[in-house]
Design an enzyme around this catalytic site. Structure first.
Site, PDB file in Angstrom:
ATOM      1  N   GLU A 168      -0.216  15.468 -25.905  1.00  0.00           N
ATOM      2  CA  GLU A 168       0.068  14.252 -26.672  1.00  0.00           C
ATOM      3  C   GLU A 168       1.313  14.387 -27.320  1.00  0.00           C
ATOM      4  O   GLU A 168       1.808  13.522 -27.657  1.00  0.00           O
ATOM      5  CB  GLU A 168      -1.220  13.882 -27.247  1.00  0.00           C
ATOM      6  N   GLU A 216      -3.766  22.762 -19.657  1.00  0.00           N
ATOM      7  CA  GLU A 216      -4.467  21.205 -19.871  1.00  0.00           C
ATOM      8  C   GLU A 216      -3.669  20.196 -18.973  1.00  0.00           C
ATOM      9  O   GLU A 216      -2.651  19.779 -19.243  1.00  0.00           O
ATOM     10  CB  GLU A 216      -4.428  20.834 -21.134  1.00  0.00           C
ATOM     11  N   ASN A 263     -10.742  20.597 -30.384  1.00  0.00           N
ATOM     12  CA  ASN A 263      -9.372  19.840 -30.951  1.00  0.00           C
ATOM     13  C   ASN A 263      -9.818  18.117 -31.246  1.00  0.00           C
ATOM     14  O   ASN A 263     -10.102  17.580 -30.248  1.00  0.00           O
ATOM     15  CB  ASN A 263      -8.353  19.712 -29.884  1.00  0.00           C
ATOM     16  N   TRP A 264     -10.034  18.118 -32.488  1.00  0.00           N
ATOM     17  CA  TRP A 264     -10.530  16.875 -32.967  1.00  0.00           C
ATOM     18  C   TRP A 264      -9.312  15.633 -32.887  1.00  0.00           C
ATOM     19  O   TRP A 264      -9.779  14.556 -33.072  1.00  0.00           O
ATOM     20  CB  TRP A 264     -10.999  16.832 -34.423  1.00  0.00           C
ATOM     21  N   LYS A 265      -8.156  16.131 -32.584  1.00  0.00           N
ATOM     22  CA  LYS A 265      -7.101  15.183 -32.625  1.00  0.00           C
ATOM     23  C   LYS A 265      -7.151  14.124 -33.765  1.00  0.00           C
ATOM     24  O   LYS A 265      -7.566  14.828 -34.945  1.00  0.00           O
ATOM     25  CB  LYS A 265      -7.232  14.295 -30.981  1.00  0.00           C
ATOM     26  N   SER A 317     -11.176  17.101 -20.240  1.00  0.00           N
ATOM     27  CA  SER A 317     -12.574  16.528 -19.785  1.00  0.00           C
ATOM     28  C   SER A 317     -13.673  17.773 -19.511  1.00  0.00           C
ATOM     29  O   SER A 317     -14.320  17.251 -18.686  1.00  0.00           O
ATOM     30  CB  SER A 317     -12.506  15.667 -18.222  1.00  0.00           C
ATOM     31  N   HIS A 341       0.876  20.576 -27.536  1.00  0.00           N
ATOM     32  CA  HIS A 341      -0.180  19.756 -26.746  1.00  0.00           C
ATOM     33  C   HIS A 341       0.527  18.745 -26.049  1.00  0.00           C
ATOM     34  O   HIS A 341       1.549  17.933 -26.594  1.00  0.00           O
ATOM     35  CB  HIS A 341      -1.050  19.151 -27.969  1.00  0.00           C
ATOM     36  N   GLY A 343      -9.165  13.396 -21.462  1.00  0.00           N
ATOM     37  CA  GLY A 343      -9.722  12.130 -21.681  1.00  0.00           C
ATOM     38  C   GLY A 343     -10.006  11.053 -20.745  1.00  0.00           C
ATOM     39  O   GLY A 343     -10.259   9.835 -20.814  1.00  0.00           O
ATOM     40  N   GLY A 403     -11.735  18.451 -26.275  1.00  0.00           N
ATOM     41  CA  GLY A 403     -11.281  17.330 -27.106  1.00  0.00           C
ATOM     42  C   GLY A 403     -12.481  16.623 -27.353  1.00  0.00           C
ATOM     43  O   GLY A 403     -13.280  16.827 -28.304  1.00  0.00           O
ATOM     44  N   GLY A 404     -12.716  15.111 -26.586  1.00  0.00           N
ATOM     45  CA  GLY A 404     -13.768  14.334 -27.001  1.00  0.00           C
ATOM     46  C   GLY A 404     -15.228  14.981 -27.175  1.00  0.00           C
ATOM     47  O   GLY A 404     -15.771  14.499 -27.994  1.00  0.00           O
TER      48      GLY A 404
HETATM   49  P1  13P Z   1     -10.543  15.998 -23.694  1.00  0.00           P
HETATM   50  O1  13P Z   1     -11.625  17.039 -23.780  1.00  0.00           O
HETATM   51  O2  13P Z   1     -11.211  14.691 -24.264  1.00  0.00           O
HETATM   52  O3  13P Z   1     -10.193  15.653 -22.218  1.00  0.00           O
HETATM   53  O4  13P Z   1      -9.360  16.539 -24.238  1.00  0.00           O
HETATM   54  C1  13P Z   1      -8.772  17.823 -23.898  1.00  0.00           C
HETATM   55  C2  13P Z   1      -7.877  18.040 -24.760  1.00  0.00           C
HETATM   56  O5  13P Z   1      -6.612  17.423 -24.800  1.00  0.00           O
HETATM   57  C3  13P Z   1      -7.886  19.219 -25.991  1.00  0.00           C
HETATM   58  O6  13P Z   1      -6.706  19.570 -26.162  1.00  0.00           O
END
Ligand code: 13P
Length: 252
Positions: A100, A168, A12-14, A214, A98, A174, A235-236
């Site tokens: 967020e 999640e 997920n590149w957000k 993470s 998600h 993050g 994510g990251g």
């Molecule tokens: P991180 O891997 O950066 O913690 O993010 C997880 C995430 O929200 C994937 O959707």
């Protein structure tokens, strides 16, 4: 006996990624062509990059997904993107609910369910996210919260082919923090059981349950080996092909 579904590792590149980032997707696609991986691999870039990414990785095994969709197929909804538009741009899936989006845009379970139904209507796989906050975990309410989100967010159209569930924990996203192996196993087995009451016979065992929060090259192997964990939502660590591919390799 439960038939283990084929794992899925999705990035997920957000809100990250410009045209120059397409080289990372290209590098992932090239590696997929070279190696024999036992999981499906997906990148969910921002909507602006879907079409160019589709073109950049044309012919490869890399799957693409969106990060959110509107519940309607079209209409007067400035700034929104429909599931049909994502599909048209090259997506085969879309993340919905998600944390967020639940936090930043106040999305409710009911809205998430409508979005997941929209994904199904458009022929996309809905990756439905659930997860507790730190306060909820500390209060011993993780299972209850996740079960409630699952029940409220899963549309009647859901089946093992068109739906993926991503657990999640909000506090793990993050932050570099992850739940213990036992805690992940506990929530995933709870999700699997709850799906038994929510979906038709057979399907709950075959729905893929991803862990997200993470996930890094250093912890991927341990997390992906947990019972009922059928992949990861990253994510990251998905932004750089090298790290992402290490996580993909860790899935076996
Ligand atoms: P991180 O891997 O950066 O913690 O993010 C997880 C995430 O929200 C994937 O959707």
């Amino acid at each position: 006996m439960r038939r283990t579904p084929r794992p899925l590792v999705a990035g997920n590149w957000k809100m990250h990624g410009l045209k120059s980032s397409l080289r990372e997707a290209r590098a992932v696609a090239t590696s997929l062509a070279k190696g024999a991986f036992s999981c499906d691999v997906m990148i969910c870039p921002p909507a602006t990059l879907l079409r160019p990414m589709k073109e950049a990785v044309q012919g490869s095994k890399l799957k693409l997904g969106g990060q959110d969709c509107h519940a309607s197929s079209q209409g007067a909804h400035t700034g929104d993107v429909s599931a049909e538009m994502l599909k048209d741009a090259g997506a085969g899936a879309v993340i919905v609910g998600h944390s967020e989006r639940r936090a930043d845009h106040g999305e409710t379970n009911m809205q998430v369910r409508s979005k997941a139904a929209a994904a199904h209507r458009a022929g996309l796989v809905a990756i439905i996210c659930v997860g507790e906050t730190l306060a909820e975990r500390k209060a011993g309410a993780a299972r209850r919260v996740v079960g409630h989100q699952l029940k409220g967010s899963l549309p009647v159209t859901a089946n093992e082919k068109n739906t993926v569930i991503a657990y999640e924990p909000v506090w793990a996203i993050g932050t570099g923090l992850t739940p213990t192996v036992d805690d992940v196993a506990d929530v995933h087995s709870h999700i699997r059981k709850r799906l038994g009451a929510l979906m038709s016979e057979g399907a709950p065992d075959r729905v893929r349950l991803l862990y997200g929060g993470s996930v890094k090259p250093a912890n991927a192997e341990e997390l992906l080996a947990i019972k009922n964990v059928d992949g990861a939502l990253v994510g990251g660590a998905s932004l750089k092909a090298r790290d992402f591919l290490m996580i993909v390799s860790a899935s076996g």
